[in-house]
Scaffold this motif. Structure first.
Motif, short mmCIF file in Angstrom:
data_model
loop_
_atom_site.label_atom_id
_atom_site.label_comp_id
_atom_site.label_asym_id
_atom_site.label_seq_id
_atom_site.Cartn_x
_atom_site.Cartn_y
_atom_site.Cartn_z
N HIS B 90 -94.12 -2.17 -1.78
CA HIS B 90 -95.15 -2.63 -2.71
C HIS B 90 -95.78 -3.84 -2.06
CE1 HIS B 90 -97.32 -4.26 -6.06
NE2 HIS B 90 -96.91 -3.33 -6.90
N HIS B 91 -96.97 -3.66 -1.49
CA HIS B 91 -97.61 -4.69 -0.70
C HIS B 91 -97.69 -6.04 -1.42
CE1 HIS B 91 -100.15 -6.22 2.50
NE2 HIS B 91 -100.86 -6.81 1.56
N THR B 92 -98.12 -6.02 -2.68
CA THR B 92 -98.34 -7.27 -3.41
C THR B 92 -97.04 -8.00 -3.68
OG1 THR B 92 -100.16 -6.13 -4.48
CG2 THR B 92 -99.52 -8.26 -5.41
N LEU B 93 -95.97 -7.23 -3.98
CA LEU B 93 -94.71 -7.85 -4.37
C LEU B 93 -93.80 -8.16 -3.18
CD1 LEU B 93 -93.79 -5.69 -7.50
CD2 LEU B 93 -94.91 -7.93 -7.45
N GLN B 94 -94.16 -7.57 -2.02
CA GLN B 94 -93.26 -7.64 -0.89
C GLN B 94 -93.29 -9.00 -0.19
OE1 GLN B 94 -93.97 -4.08 1.08
NE2 GLN B 94 -91.81 -3.72 1.51
N ALA B 95 -92.12 -9.48 0.20
CA ALA B 95 -92.06 -10.75 0.95
C ALA B 95 -92.63 -10.55 2.35
CB ALA B 95 -90.62 -11.25 1.01
N ALA B 96 -92.25 -9.47 2.99
CA ALA B 96 -92.75 -9.18 4.34
C ALA B 96 -94.25 -8.88 4.27
CB ALA B 96 -92.02 -7.98 4.92
N ALA B 97 -94.97 -9.18 5.33
CA ALA B 97 -96.42 -8.96 5.30
C ALA B 97 -96.87 -8.18 6.54
CB ALA B 97 -97.17 -10.29 5.24
N ASP B 98 -98.08 -7.63 6.43
CA ASP B 98 -98.74 -6.98 7.57
C ASP B 98 -97.84 -5.98 8.30
OD1 ASP B 98 -101.07 -8.10 6.91
OD2 ASP B 98 -100.93 -9.76 8.33
N SER B 99 -97.62 -6.19 9.60
CA SER B 99 -96.98 -5.12 10.38
C SER B 99 -95.54 -4.86 9.92
CB SER B 99 -97.01 -5.46 11.87
OG SER B 99 -96.33 -6.69 12.09
N ALA B 100 -94.81 -5.93 9.52
CA ALA B 100 -93.44 -5.73 9.04
C ALA B 100 -93.44 -4.86 7.79
CB ALA B 100 -92.78 -7.08 8.75
N ALA B 101 -94.36 -5.16 6.85
CA ALA B 101 -94.45 -4.38 5.62
C ALA B 101 -94.86 -2.95 5.93
CB ALA B 101 -95.47 -5.03 4.68
N GLU B 102 -95.82 -2.82 6.85
CA GLU B 102 -96.28 -1.48 7.21
C GLU B 102 -95.16 -0.65 7.81
OE1 GLU B 102 -98.98 -0.21 5.96
OE2 GLU B 102 -98.92 -2.24 5.16
N HIS B 103 -94.31 -1.32 8.56
CA HIS B 103 -93.17 -0.64 9.16
C HIS B 103 -92.28 -0.06 8.04
CE1 HIS B 103 -90.13 0.40 12.06
NE2 HIS B 103 -89.22 -0.26 11.36
N ALA B 104 -92.05 -0.87 6.97
CA ALA B 104 -91.23 -0.41 5.84
C ALA B 104 -91.84 0.84 5.21
CB ALA B 104 -91.13 -1.52 4.80
N ARG B 105 -93.15 0.84 5.07
CA ARG B 105 -93.84 1.98 4.45
C ARG B 105 -93.65 3.22 5.31
NH1 ARG B 105 -99.07 4.28 4.88
NH2 ARG B 105 -99.68 2.68 6.36
N GLU B 106 -93.86 3.03 6.62
CA GLU B 106 -93.75 4.18 7.52
C GLU B 106 -92.32 4.74 7.55
OE1 GLU B 106 -95.45 2.57 11.08
OE2 GLU B 106 -97.43 2.48 10.09
N GLU B 107 -91.34 3.82 7.50
CA GLU B 107 -89.93 4.26 7.46
C GLU B 107 -89.66 5.09 6.21
OE1 GLU B 107 -86.86 3.74 9.41
OE2 GLU B 107 -88.60 3.76 10.77
N ALA B 108 -90.10 4.54 5.05
CA ALA B 108 -89.87 5.22 3.77
C ALA B 108 -90.51 6.60 3.78
CB ALA B 108 -90.40 4.38 2.61
N MET B 109 -91.73 6.68 4.35
CA MET B 109 -92.45 7.96 4.41
C MET B 109 -91.68 8.96 5.25
SD MET B 109 -96.39 6.68 4.83
CE MET B 109 -96.93 8.26 5.47
N LYS B 110 -91.20 8.48 6.40
CA LYS B 110 -90.52 9.37 7.34
C LYS B 110 -89.22 9.91 6.74
CE LYS B 110 -89.29 7.63 11.35
NZ LYS B 110 -89.55 6.81 12.55
N GLU B 111 -88.44 8.98 6.15
CA GLU B 111 -87.12 9.35 5.64
C GLU B 111 -87.19 10.29 4.46
OE1 GLU B 111 -84.32 6.21 4.80
OE2 GLU B 111 -84.73 5.30 6.77
N ASN B 112 -88.25 10.15 3.66
CA ASN B 112 -88.30 10.92 2.41
C ASN B 112 -89.52 11.83 2.36
OD1 ASN B 112 -86.00 9.48 0.93
ND2 ASN B 112 -87.33 7.79 1.61
N TYR B 113 -89.93 12.30 3.54
CA TYR B 113 -91.16 13.08 3.62
C TYR B 113 -91.13 14.27 2.66
CZ TYR B 113 -95.55 14.62 5.64
OH TYR B 113 -96.87 14.96 5.82
N GLY B 114 -92.19 14.38 1.87
CA GLY B 114 -92.27 15.49 0.91
C GLY B 114 -91.58 15.22 -0.42
N LYS B 115 -90.84 14.11 -0.52
CA LYS B 115 -90.03 13.86 -1.71
C LYS B 115 -90.38 12.57 -2.45
CE LYS B 115 -86.21 14.25 0.58
NZ LYS B 115 -84.77 14.17 0.92
N TYR B 116 -91.07 11.65 -1.76
CA TYR B 116 -91.28 10.36 -2.42
C TYR B 116 -92.41 10.41 -3.45
CZ TYR B 116 -94.80 9.67 1.33
OH TYR B 116 -95.85 9.82 2.20
#
Lengths: 142, 361, 142, 361
Positions: B90-116
Motif C-alpha cells: 500500500h504505497h500511501t501507508l508503506q514506510a518503504a518508498a519508491d524502488s524498495a516499495a516497488e520491489h515489494a509489489r513485484e514480489e507479491a505479484m510474482k508469489e501470488n500470481y493469479g490469486k491476489y
C-alpha cells in the motif's frame, strides 16, 4: 448502558420527548410473531438492528417498549465485552457487542430461550477441562 | 499473521474463545449485511479462511478512502479482519518508498500470481499521465501491469469506481474509472466519497470468508450494501409518506426532523447503506444531522445539478401515498415499508392514482 | 459478590492465607468428572454446596481455584436476586440464590452449557407474549 | 392464602415468575437436603401443593424453638413456605388469648379432623400438671385431645422430642416427651436446642411438598438431616484424621483451627446438620467459632457428663487413621471422606489395627 455513541437527536419543540419516526412499532410486531414461533415450534429468531432504519427517537422508543427483564448478563472476551439483557418480554433478548474500547460493534434482538453467546461452547469446555486436569495433577504431585 | 494458519487458529492463539469467535462472526455477518441466519455458514468459512494476498494501489485521489478505512482500524472486529488480510503493498501507508516499495509489489505479484486481490482507490488520468505517477511509473501502466495477475479488483471510492470528482466537468486530467481500462477481470465497485468504512471492510470480509466476490448490481456494486436507495431505508421516510417536508434548514419541519426532499436530498436516487449502517460506529449519517444526501456513491454525482435543488416535487403525496399505506393495513414506517414489499406492491397495484412511481422503488 | 455473610475465619498465624481444610480439592475432582460427562454425553451435574462440609478457608480456596470466567449474569425475581458466574473453566458455573435482603439462600455449582435459571421459561414467555400483544393492540387503536 | 389455591397459583399471583419458582424449588430441595436431581419432582409436587392445616402447641419451653423458626421468617423462600403452611393456631404467636384462641384451635380441629399437622414444642410435665397450663387446660390433656385428629405430629426441639432440659436430673416437673404420651400417630422428632431453623422449615417443606413424612431413624429423626454425625461432616475432620488437636482454647491448635475433640466436642456422637447447613443463613456453627459441639440434638444431652470433657482419646490417630486414609488412595478431606464411604470401609477392613471404631461411623 456502556459506551453508547452520542446521539445528535432531532427533537420536537417541547424539547423533552424524542420524535418517534414510527420505525419501532413494526419491529415490535415482528418480535411478536417471533415469540409465537418460539412457543409453537422452538424456532429462534435473530434481528440485526444494524439492518433496520432507525432514527434517534426510534431506538429510544424501541428500548423503552422492550424495557428490562429478569436477566442481565455481561460477557468478557478478548475482542471486547458483550451485554445480553432480557427485555420485559421473556424470551426477547437485546444483545450488544462492544469492541475493547466499548464502542458498539453490532446489536441484535434475539428471540430465544437463551442467547447462544451465553452458552459455554464445547471447544472452550474442552480447553478448560484440560487446564483443570493439569492443575489437579500438579496439586496431587505437590 | 502467517499465510499457513487459518483465521480460526490465529484467533485461538490470540486467546479469543469460541464465544469471542461467535461474536466476531455475528458482527462480520452484520458487516456484510447478511442475515443472522447465515452466521453458522460464515463461522464455518471464517474458521478455515486463510490470509489472502492483497495489493492496494492509490492513484489520483485525496487519501479520504484510505483514511476512511484506516480510521475504523481500532482493536475491533474490523481490526481483526484487516489484520487477517493485511496488505502486501500500500504505497500511501508503506514506510518503504519508491524502488524498495516497488520491489515489494513485484514480489507479491510474482508469489501470488493469479490469486491476489487488487484494491484501487483514485481515478486514472489518461489525458496527461504526468498528472500522477508512482516511482516514475504512470498510473495507467501500473494498473494494467498489476491487474494482469489479480484474481479480482476492488475499486474503492467513487473515483476508482466511476471517475469521481477528478472526472467532473471539465475533467482536466482526462480521469477515467478502473472499469474503463480493465475489461477482463471481475471488478467490485465500492463507491462513496468516501465509502462507509464498514462497507469496505464488509466487502473484504466477504472475500476473506467465502473466497468469492459478492453479487453485484448493474453498476458493479455489491447488492447487499447498495441494493436499496437511502430513501427507502431512511428513518424519515414516514414523513415523506405523510407529505411532511422541511422547506428551509431552520423552519419547524427541519426542527421536527421532517423529510429533506424539498431541500435537495438525493436519497431517492442514491444506492448506499448510510441509512442503516450509518457512520462513526453507527452514530449518525448526513440526513440524521439535518442535511440532505448529496448522492456521493452515484456516478457523476458532482454534475447532477446542485446539492440543494429538489429532484422533483411529489403530487399531493398526503392523500395518495398515505392512502396506499392505509390500504395495506399496516403502520407506516420505513422498517415496515422495507419489510413488506409485497403488501406495498399490492397496495400500489390497487391504487393507480399513485403517480410518483419514480420515487417508489 | 453481593451480600455475602461475614465469615468468622480461623486464620493461620501469619494472618494472611486462610487455612484450607482440604475440602475444596475433592470437589474440584468431582467437577472434573462432571465436565468429562458434559463433553461426552451432554450430561449436566448440579452440586449443592450446602451439602458439602466447608470451612471458611475451604470456600475461599474453592472460589479462588474456580476463578471467574467470561460470563457474569444477574437475575432479578420477586423472591430476590440470583447471580450466575461462569468460572474460569467454561461449562462450570457458580450459582448463588439470595433472598430480597441479599442473604444467601442456596448455592450450587452447575456443570452445564448454561444454567437452567437463565433460560427464559415457556410459562413466562407465554405471559410476556400476551402482554406484548395487548400493548400492540392498544397502540394500534390509539 | 386460601385453601383452594395451589402453591403454584399463589406464587404466580404474587408476581413470582417461573424462574423465581425454579429458584424456590432448588432452594427447597437444598432445604430438604435432597439432591438437586430431585428438583423437577419437587417442582411438580410444589406446584400442585395445597395449604395444609397446621396447629402448633407450645408446652414447657423457653420460646427458643419458636424464635428459631420465626427468626428465619423474612420475605424469603422460608417465608414463602411458612406463608403457605400458615398456622391455624399458635398460642405464643396468636393475638387472641385464652377462650378466643381455644375456640380457633377447636374450629381448626373440627374442620380438618384427621388431616391437620400438629407441631409441638416443649416437654409435657406429668408430675405436677399445674407447672404449665393454657387457658386452664393442662398440657397433657391438650396434647392428647389435639393429637386425636392429627395426621402426624412434629416434635420441634429436644424438649418435645426427648424431654430436653426440663427432664434433666432431677426433673422437678416430671417432664416427658411427646412420644412418651402418644403411641398411635406418626411422630417426627426435630431435636436441637433450638433446632436449626432451616431444618424445621425443611421438614415442613417435605410435608407440604409430598404430603408425607420423611424417612426417620431409630430416634424418630428425619434421616436426611440427622443421618450423619457432625464429626463426619465437620470441615475440621481432616485435622482429626491427622491427629492435630487443640488442647486448650487459646493454644496454637485452637488458633490454627484444629480438631476440638480433646476439648470435649460431642460431634462424633451427635447427629445433626450443623456442619453443612450451619446457622444464620449459612454463616457459621459452633465448631467454626472455636467451641465444641455440646450435642444438643441428642437425648439427655444435658446429663452426658460435661461439655468440656473429651469423649475418649483416640489411640495414636496419626499413624493409624492417616494410614487408613492413605491406603484408600485419596486426598484426605471431610468432603471426600463423606463421598467415599465405600473406599473408607474397604480401607478399614484392611487395617484391623484401627481401634477407634466407635468414632468412625
Amino acid at each position: 448502558m456502556i459506551g453508547r455513541p452520542i446521539d445528535i437527536p432531532i427533537r420536537a419543540e417541547n424539547g423533552d420527548e424524542p420524535v418517534s419516526h414510527g420505525n419501532a412499532l413494526p419491529l415490535l410486531h415482528e418480535v411478536r410473531h417471533a415469540l409465537e414461533r418460539l412457543l409453537a415450534a422452538g424456532e429462534e429468531t435473530v434481528i440485526d438492528l444494524r439492518s433496520i432504519p432507525m432514527g434517534p427517537g426510534d431506538e429510544a422508543r424501541l428500548e423503552a417498549e422492550l424495557g428490562t427483564g429478569e436477566v442481565s448478563a455481561r460477557l468478557e472476551t478478548a475482542i471486547g465485552p458483550s451485554v445480553a439483557l432480557e427485555t420485559r418480554f421473556p424470551g426477547v433478548w437485546l444483545i450488544t457487542h462492544y469492541n475493547s474500547e466499548e464502542q458498539i460493534l453490532s446489536r441484535f434482538i434475539e428471540v430465544t430461550e437463551v442467547p447462544a453467546i451465553l452458552r459455554s461452547q464445547p471447544e472452550d469446555v474442552r480447553e478448560g477441562l484440560d487446564s483443570l486436569s493439569e492443575q489437579l495433577l500438579q496439586q496431587t504431585n505437590e | 499473521m502467517s499465510y499457513d494458519k487459518t483465521l480460526g487458529e490465529a484467533l485461538r492463539r490470540q486467546g479469543v474463545s469460541r464465544r469471542g469467535f461467535m461474536k466476531f462472526c455475528a458482527t462480520t455477518a452484520s458487516l456484510m449485511a447478511l442475515p443472522p441466519s447465515m452466521v453458522p455458514a460464515i463461522a464455518a468459512a471464517l474458521e478455515q479462511a486463510r490470509r489472502p494476498s492483497v495489493i492496494w494501489l492509490s492513484f489520483q485521489e485525496c487519501t479520504g478512502c484510505t483514511e476512511s478505512l484506516t480510521r475504523s482500524h481500532s482493536p475491533t472486529v474490523e481490526g481483526l479482519i484487516l489484520g487477517q488480510i493485511s496488505l502486501d503493498y500500500h504505497h500511501t501507508l508503506q514506510a518503504a518508498a519508491d524502488s524498495a516499495a516497488e520491489h515489494a509489489r513485484e514480489e507479491a505479484m510474482k508469489e501470488n500470481y493469479g490469486k491476489y486481490l487488487l484494491i484501487v482507490d483514485g481515478s486514472i488520468p489518461v489525458g496527461n499521465p504526468g498528472y500522477s505517477t508512482i516511482a516514475g511509473i504512470s498510473n495507467k501502466d501500473m494498473l494494467l501491469e498489476t491487474a494482469k495477475g489479480a484474481a479480482a479488483i476492488v475499486s474503492v471510492g467513487t473515483c476508482a469506481a466511476y471517475g469521481g470528482i477528478p472526472k467532473a466537468n471539465p475533467n482536466p486530467t482526462g480521469a477515467v474509472a478502473v472499469s474503463d481500462l480493465i475489461k477482463d477481470k471481475p471488478i467490485i465497485n465500492v463507491p462513496g466519497c468516501p465509502p462507509i468504512p464498514v462497507v469496505i471492510t464488509g466487502v473484504l470480509a466477504h472475500y476473506l470468508t467465502f473466497g468469492t466476490i459478492p453479487e453485484l448490481d448493474d453498476a458493479g456494486r455489491p447488492k447487499v450494501f447498495y441494493g436499496e436507495t437511502i430513501h427507502d431505508r431512511c428513518y424519515r421516510r414516514p414523513f415523506y409518506d405523510k407529505g411532511l417536508f422541511a422547506e428551509s434548514f431552520d423552519d419547524e419541519g427541519a426542527r421536527k426532523g421532517w423529510c429533506l426532499f424539498k431541500l435537495g436530498c438525493k436519497a431517492p436516487v442514491t444506492y448506499n447503506a448510510c441509512a442503516t449502517t450509518k457512520w462513526n460506529a453507527g452514530t449518525s449519517f448526513p440526513i440524521q444531522s439535518g442535511h440532505g444526501c448529496i448522492g456521493c456513491s452515484e456516478p457523476n454525482f458532482w454534475d447532477l445539478g446542485g446539492f440543494y435543488k429538489a429532484l422533483s416535487v411529489p403530487n399531493d403525496p398526503v392523500t395518495l401515498v398515505a392512502g396506499a399505506a392505509a390500504a395495506a393495513g399496516v403502520a407506516a414506517g420505513a422498517a415496515m415499508a422495507m419489510r413488506n414489499r409485497k403488501a406495498k406492491a399490492d397496495a400500489k397495484s390497487k391504487h393507480q392514482t399513485v403517480t410518483i412511481d419514480d420515487l417508489e422503488k
